[in-house]
Design a protein around this motif. Structure first.
Motif, short mmCIF file in Angstrom:
data_model
loop_
_atom_site.label_atom_id
_atom_site.label_comp_id
_atom_site.label_asym_id
_atom_site.label_seq_id
_atom_site.Cartn_x
_atom_site.Cartn_y
_atom_site.Cartn_z
N ASP A 18 0.81 -1.20 0.00
CA ASP A 18 0.00 0.00 0.00
C ASP A 18 0.85 1.26 0.00
O ASP A 18 0.47 2.27 -0.58
N SER A 19 2.05 1.22 0.63
CA SER A 19 2.90 2.40 0.67
C SER A 19 3.55 2.69 -0.68
O SER A 19 3.98 3.80 -0.93
N ALA A 20 3.61 1.70 -1.57
CA ALA A 20 4.21 1.90 -2.89
C ALA A 20 3.20 2.38 -3.93
O ALA A 20 3.56 2.64 -5.06
N LEU A 21 1.94 2.50 -3.55
CA LEU A 21 0.92 2.94 -4.49
C LEU A 21 1.02 4.44 -4.73
O LEU A 21 1.34 5.20 -3.81
N PRO A 22 0.70 4.90 -5.93
CA PRO A 22 0.81 6.32 -6.24
C PRO A 22 -0.26 7.19 -5.58
O PRO A 22 -0.12 8.40 -5.55
N LEU A 23 -1.33 6.59 -5.08
CA LEU A 23 -2.38 7.34 -4.39
C LEU A 23 -2.51 6.86 -2.96
O LEU A 23 -2.75 5.67 -2.74
N PRO A 24 -2.37 7.75 -1.99
CA PRO A 24 -2.58 7.34 -0.59
C PRO A 24 -4.02 6.87 -0.39
O PRO A 24 -4.94 7.40 -0.99
N GLU A 61 -9.46 2.76 -0.26
CA GLU A 61 -10.62 3.35 0.39
C GLU A 61 -11.28 4.44 -0.44
O GLU A 61 -12.31 4.99 -0.05
N LEU A 62 -10.71 4.77 -1.58
CA LEU A 62 -11.25 5.85 -2.41
C LEU A 62 -12.53 5.41 -3.10
O LEU A 62 -12.56 4.35 -3.73
N PRO A 63 -13.58 6.24 -3.04
CA PRO A 63 -14.76 5.95 -3.86
C PRO A 63 -14.40 6.18 -5.33
O PRO A 63 -13.51 6.97 -5.65
N ILE A 64 -15.10 5.52 -6.22
CA ILE A 64 -14.75 5.57 -7.64
C ILE A 64 -14.84 6.99 -8.19
O ILE A 64 -14.06 7.37 -9.06
N ALA A 65 -15.75 7.80 -7.69
CA ALA A 65 -15.87 9.18 -8.17
C ALA A 65 -14.61 9.98 -7.86
O ALA A 65 -14.15 10.78 -8.68
N LYS A 66 -14.04 9.81 -6.68
CA LYS A 66 -12.79 10.48 -6.31
C LYS A 66 -11.64 9.93 -7.13
O LYS A 66 -10.78 10.67 -7.60
N LEU A 67 -11.61 8.62 -7.28
CA LEU A 67 -10.54 7.97 -8.03
C LEU A 67 -10.51 8.48 -9.47
O LEU A 67 -9.44 8.75 -10.02
N GLN A 68 -11.66 8.66 -10.06
CA GLN A 68 -11.77 9.13 -11.44
C GLN A 68 -11.05 10.47 -11.62
O GLN A 68 -10.39 10.69 -12.63
N HIS A 69 -11.16 11.35 -10.66
CA HIS A 69 -10.51 12.66 -10.76
C HIS A 69 -9.03 12.58 -10.42
O HIS A 69 -8.22 13.27 -11.03
N GLN A 70 -8.68 11.77 -9.46
CA GLN A 70 -7.30 11.75 -8.99
C GLN A 70 -6.35 11.03 -9.95
O GLN A 70 -5.17 11.35 -9.98
N ILE A 71 -6.84 10.10 -10.74
CA ILE A 71 -5.95 9.39 -11.66
C ILE A 71 -5.55 10.26 -12.85
O ILE A 71 -4.60 9.93 -13.56
N ARG A 72 -6.22 11.38 -13.05
CA ARG A 72 -5.87 12.25 -14.18
C ARG A 72 -4.47 12.82 -14.08
O ARG A 72 -3.87 13.18 -15.07
N ALA A 73 -3.93 12.91 -12.86
CA ALA A 73 -2.60 13.47 -12.67
C ALA A 73 -1.51 12.40 -12.72
O ALA A 73 -0.33 12.73 -12.64
N LEU A 74 -1.88 11.13 -12.87
CA LEU A 74 -0.91 10.04 -12.81
C LEU A 74 -0.32 9.72 -14.18
O LEU A 74 -0.98 9.87 -15.21
N SER A 75 0.89 9.21 -14.16
CA SER A 75 1.56 8.78 -15.38
C SER A 75 1.05 7.39 -15.78
O SER A 75 0.38 6.71 -15.00
#
Length: 112
Positions: free
Chosen positions: A4-10, A14-28
């Motif tokens: 879990d500590s190696a994941l790009p999102l803290p 536990e993230l709901p899919i709606a939050k995840l959808q926005h947060q992955i936009r900044a990932l490579s």
């Protein structure tokens, strides 16, 4: 296996899919691939995998990771002081139920 500590999102799990959808936009693309592998090994949630694979495809087709920090928390309520932020001024007034839907037939309606 990804810890879990190696994941790009803290707090990814536990993230709901709606939050995840926005947060992955900044990932490579590499970060998205890490999340896909983690998801397949742990939750294997179909909607999440579809979301991640769609973003991976967008990046492969030339989309750029968005700038800025997409992180605004997990969506969990923050620690708040006890008490309600509602004031008596903004609260609804007392009211008796309508008798058969007609306000005039209910005695002392909306009167303390």
């Amino acid at each position: 296996m990804t810890s879990d500590s190696a994941l790009p999102l803290p707090d990814y799990d536990e993230l709901p899919i709606a939050k995840l959808q926005h947060q992955i936009r900044a990932l490579s693309a590499d970060d998205i691939e890490t999340l896909i592998e983690h998801e397949q090994q742990h939750g294997n949630r179909t909607p999440v995998l579809e979301l991640l694979r769609t973003r991976r495809q967008q990046l492969a087709e030339g989309a750029e990771p968005s700038g800025g920090d997409q992180w605004d928390g997990t969506g969990k309520p923050a620690d708040t002081p006890h008490g309600s932020p509602v004031s008596r001024d903004s609260a609804a007034g007392p009211g008796a139920p309508l008798r058969h839907g007609v306000a005039g037939q209910t005695a002392d309606r909306d009167r303390p």
